[in-house]
Design an enzyme around this catalytic site. Structure first.
Site, PDB file in Angstrom:
ATOM      1  N   HIS A 129       1.196   9.864 -12.632  1.00  0.00           N
ATOM      2  CA  HIS A 129       0.163   9.514 -11.646  1.00  0.00           C
ATOM      3  C   HIS A 129       0.033   8.006 -11.418  1.00  0.00           C
ATOM      4  CE1 HIS A 129      -1.101  13.603 -11.294  1.00  0.00           C
ATOM      5  NE2 HIS A 129      -1.561  13.676 -12.528  1.00  0.00           N
ATOM      6  N   ASP A 158       4.661  19.603 -13.576  1.00  0.00           N
ATOM      7  CA  ASP A 158       3.253  19.492 -13.943  1.00  0.00           C
ATOM      8  C   ASP A 158       2.402  20.155 -12.860  1.00  0.00           C
ATOM      9  OD1 ASP A 158       1.442  17.475 -15.874  1.00  0.00           O
ATOM     10  OD2 ASP A 158       0.509  17.901 -13.937  1.00  0.00           O
ATOM     11  N   ASP A 181       0.614  22.101 -17.924  1.00  0.00           N
ATOM     12  CA  ASP A 181      -0.723  22.511 -17.509  1.00  0.00           C
ATOM     13  C   ASP A 181      -0.728  23.530 -16.372  1.00  0.00           C
ATOM     14  OD1 ASP A 181       0.341  20.431 -16.038  1.00  0.00           O
ATOM     15  OD2 ASP A 181      -1.416  19.143 -16.156  1.00  0.00           O
TER      16      ASP A 181
END
Length: 307
Positions: A121, A158, A242
Site C-alpha cells: 500500500h 492480498d 486476508d
C-alpha cells in the site's frame, strides 16, 4: 531448495494494542513454518539507494525522522512507527532484495520473505495501510535495474488492492502487475480500467463473498493466460492471506486449500516461463490461525516446486 528469509528485527515494529498488523502475525507464521526443511537466511538491511528506486529522498527522510526513540507514534490514520520500525522496514525490503539475488544466482530455487511491515500500500511518497516502503515494487526494480532482467511480473493476491505497487510500477513497461482483490473495499482503487501507462497493469476486482472456486475460475480464465503471455523472467508474489474466509478485515471466502492451489498454479507458470524463479513476500493476513495455515501451505507449495 526454498529459502526462508526473515529477521528478529521484524518483530520490533510495534503497533497499538488491538491493531491488526501486529508482531504476533509474524511470530505465529514463523512457528507454523518451523518444522519445514527450509534454507533459513537472515534478512539484511537494504541501503538508501535501494529505497530510492521507488521513493524520493524527502519521503525516506520523513519516515526515518518520524521514527521515535521510544514509544509509538501515528504516521497516518492506521500506520504507526515505533523505535524498531525503521530497521524492521529496511529488513523487509532488504530481505526481498536478498531473495531476488539468491534466486537469480541459483542459490535458491525460490524464496519466501517472512517479514513485516507489509509494503503493497505504500505509494511513491505516501505511507498507508500499515505500509512504509513498497517492498515488492522495489524488488522488481532491483531485478530490472541491477540484475539485468527485461521482464518481471508481480502478482498480488492480498484481499486489498495493491495500490502502492500499482503506483510505483505505473510507468514501468518492464513490469507486469496483477492484483486480485475484494471490491468494494478499502483503499477503493483497483478498477479494471486502471491499466498502467503501458497497459501492463491488470486489476481483478472480486465482489464480497467470492469463493475459492470462483477465484480459481478467474485465475484460470483471465490471470494465468495474461501472465504467460507476458513471459516474465522472474515472478514476485505479494502474498497476503486476508482473502481467507476467517479474516476479520474483509469478506472473501477462500479456504486454506485455495491458497495452496493458487501457489501451485503460479509456480507452474514460473516453471514454464522463468525456470521456476519465484520470490514471495508477506503482505496481509490478520486472523492468526488462518494466516499460519494459509502461509504454511503457500510455503509447502514453494518447496514442492523447488524439488
Amino acid at each position: 531448495m526454498t529459502a526462508l528469509i526473515t529477521h528478529a528485527d521484524c518483530l520490533t515494529h510495534v503497533t497499538p494494542d488491538g491493531h491488526p498488523e501486529r508482531a504476533a502475525r509474524l511470530d505465529h507464521l514463523l512457528h507454523a513454518l518451523q518444522p519445514l526443511d527450509l534454507d533459513r537466511i537472515s534478512a539484511p538491511l537494504c541501503t538508501p539507494d535501494d529505497l530510492l528506486r521507488c521513493h524520493p529522498q524527502d519521503y525516506i527522510d520523513r519516515i526515518r525522522d518520524k521514527t521515535p526513540s521510544r514509544g509509538i507514534v501515528p504516521i497516518d490514520e492506521d500506520t504507526w512507527l515505533s523505535s524498531g520500525s525503521w530497521s524492521s522496514a529496511l529488513r523487509a525490503v532488504g530481505g526481498a532484495l536478498k531473495a531476488v539475488d539468491m534466486v537469480l544466482a541459483g542459490e535458491a530455487r525460490n524464496a519466501f520473505c517472512a517479514t513485516r511491515p507489509p509494503g503493497h500500500h505504500a505509494e511513491t511518497a505516501k505511507s498507508m495501510g500499515f505500509c512504509l516502503f513498497g517492498t515488492a515494487a522495489i524488488a522488481a526494480k532491483h531485478a530490472l535495474d541491477c540484475r539485468g532482467l527485461s521482464r518481471v511480473a508481480v502478482v498480488d493476491f492480498d484481499v486489498h488492492h495493491g495500490n502502492g505497487t500499482q503506483d510505483l510500477l505505473w510507468d514501468e513497461s518492464r513490469a507486469f502487475f496483477v492484483s486480485s482483490h475484494q471490491s468494494p473495499l478499502w483503499p477503493g482503487t483497483g478498477e479494471k480500467d486502471e491499466r498502467g501507462a503501458h497497459d501492463q497493469i491488470m486489476n481483478v476486482p472480486l465482489p464480497p463473498r467470492t469463493t475459492g472456486n470462483t477465484m480459481r475460475d478467474v485465475y484460470e480464465g483471465e490471470v494465468l493466460p495474461r501472465l504467460r503471455d507476458f513471459a516474465p523472467e522472474l515472478l514476485i508474489i505479494s502474498a497476503g492471506f486476508d482473502a481467507h474466509a476467517d479474516d476479520p478485515l474483509a469478506n472473501l471466502e477462500w479456504e486454506t486449500d485455495d491458497f495452496r492451489w493458487l501457489t501451485r498454479e503460479l509456480c507452474e507458470v514460473a516453471q514454464d516461463c522463468c525456470s521456476g524463479r519465484v520470490v514471495s513476500t508477506l503482505e496481509g493476513g490478520y486472523d492468526l490461525e488462518a494466516l499460519s495455515a494459509a502461509g504454511r501451505v503457500h510455503v509447502e507449495e514453494l518447496m514442492e516446486a523447488a524439488r
